[in-house]
Design an enzyme around this catalytic site. Structure first.
Site, PDB file in Angstrom:
ATOM      1  N   LEU A  93       0.818  -1.216   0.000  1.00 15.81           N
ATOM      2  CA  LEU A  93       0.000   0.000   0.000  1.00 15.81           C
ATOM      3  C   LEU A  93       0.849   1.262   0.000  1.00 15.81           C
ATOM      4  CD1 LEU A  93      -2.933   0.831   0.185  1.00 15.81           C
ATOM      5  CD2 LEU A  93      -2.768   0.680   2.645  1.00 15.81           C
ATOM      6  N   ASP A  94       1.953   1.253   0.759  1.00 18.19           N
ATOM      7  CA  ASP A  94       2.720   2.500   0.874  1.00 18.19           C
ATOM      8  C   ASP A  94       3.857   2.595  -0.143  1.00 18.19           C
ATOM      9  OD1 ASP A  94       4.663   0.894   1.853  1.00 18.19           O
ATOM     10  OD2 ASP A  94       4.737   1.750   3.854  1.00 18.19           O
ATOM     11  N   ALA A  95       3.892   1.671  -1.113  1.00 19.95           N
ATOM     12  CA  ALA A  95       4.973   1.714  -2.103  1.00 19.95           C
ATOM     13  C   ALA A  95       4.893   2.990  -2.949  1.00 19.95           C
ATOM     14  CB  ALA A  95       4.908   0.472  -2.985  1.00 19.95           C
ATOM     15  N   MET A 134       5.579   6.286  -1.035  1.00 19.69           N
ATOM     16  CA  MET A 134       7.000   6.393  -0.671  1.00 19.69           C
ATOM     17  C   MET A 134       7.827   6.883  -1.861  1.00 19.69           C
ATOM     18  SD  MET A 134       7.916   5.234   2.449  1.00 19.69           S
ATOM     19  CE  MET A 134       9.334   4.175   2.431  1.00 19.69           C
ATOM     20  N   LYS A 141       6.931   6.741   9.287  1.00 19.46           N
ATOM     21  CA  LYS A 141       7.751   6.192   8.197  1.00 19.46           C
ATOM     22  C   LYS A 141       7.813   7.167   7.018  1.00 19.46           C
ATOM     23  CE  LYS A 141       7.777   2.209   5.080  1.00 19.46           C
ATOM     24  NZ  LYS A 141       7.021   1.029   4.664  1.00 19.46           N
TER      25      LYS A 141
END
Lengths: 75, 130
Positions: A55-57, A60, B83
């Site tokens: 999901l956070d690829a 990022m 993060k």
């Protein structure tokens, strides 16, 4: 030059929006399914952890490109 | 009632870190053939991913089990926020402080690590403790 900052803001903002919606759904489903079958709680947590990585690829990578735009292209 | 912190899963932290570091070294060596700066930038790009990701994994597995599900989800949200913030700060620090930097090597290594990380988590999963 202003367009670069607008582009960076759009990348970060839309990425954060997508990640927020995705994590909201993921967290909600994790709570729901854990309440339904508490004995599977740790397995579901592991699956949520794997999905969080998928999901956070995009956000990022978006953050990386936005920082490049702000500090290298515009800076 | 205070939440229990009994560990249910065994986290393969060291395995993840070792494989991720190995991958970074391989990618850095591949970029090193182009130039020394590219190899160094690739290594830094990998580290920018690995450090916030290790924090995320640590924070997400602070609580476990169905009884602590609300704490798991809360920690997951906070860990993701931190993060992303850490990644932004690290990128900003590299672009400001590290001069010169080979941007394609940095971003390529970072993107490869981001893409490979879910696969790594899939193949080396936290195992239930016996």
């Amino acid at each position: 030059m202003e367009m670069v900052f607008i582009a960076a803001a759009l990348i970060i903002g839309l990425g954060a929006l997508g990640a927020g919606i995705g994590f909201g759904l993921l967290g909600g489903k994790l709570l729901e399914s854990t309440a339904r079958q508490p004995e599977l709680g740790n397995q579901l947590q592991t699956k949520a952890f794997i999905m969080a990585g998928l999901l956070d690829a995009v956000p990022m990578i978006g953050v990386g490109i936005a920082m490049y735009l702000i500090f290298v292209v515009a800076g | 009632m205070s939440p229990t912190r009994k560990r249910i899963n065994r986290l393969p932290f060291l395995q993840w870190l070792a494989i991720e570091t190995g991958l970074i070294v391989v990618l850095s060596l591949a970029w090193y053939t182009e130039s020394r700066l590219a190899g160094y930038s690739a290594f830094v790009g990998g580290l920018i991913y690995v450090i916030p990701n290790a924090y995320f994994a640590h924070r997400m597995y602070r609580f476990e089990g169905a009884r602590n599900a609300h704490l798991v989800v809360g920690n997951m949200f906070r860990a993701e926020t931190v993060k992303l913030a850490l990644t932004a700060v690290f990128f900003a620090a590299v672009f400001i402080l590290m001069e010169p930097v080979h941007v394609p090597a940095l971003l390529f290594t970072f993107a490869v690590m981001v893409a490979l990380s879910p696969l790594l988590r899939w193949f080396i999963r936290p195992q239930p403790q016996r």
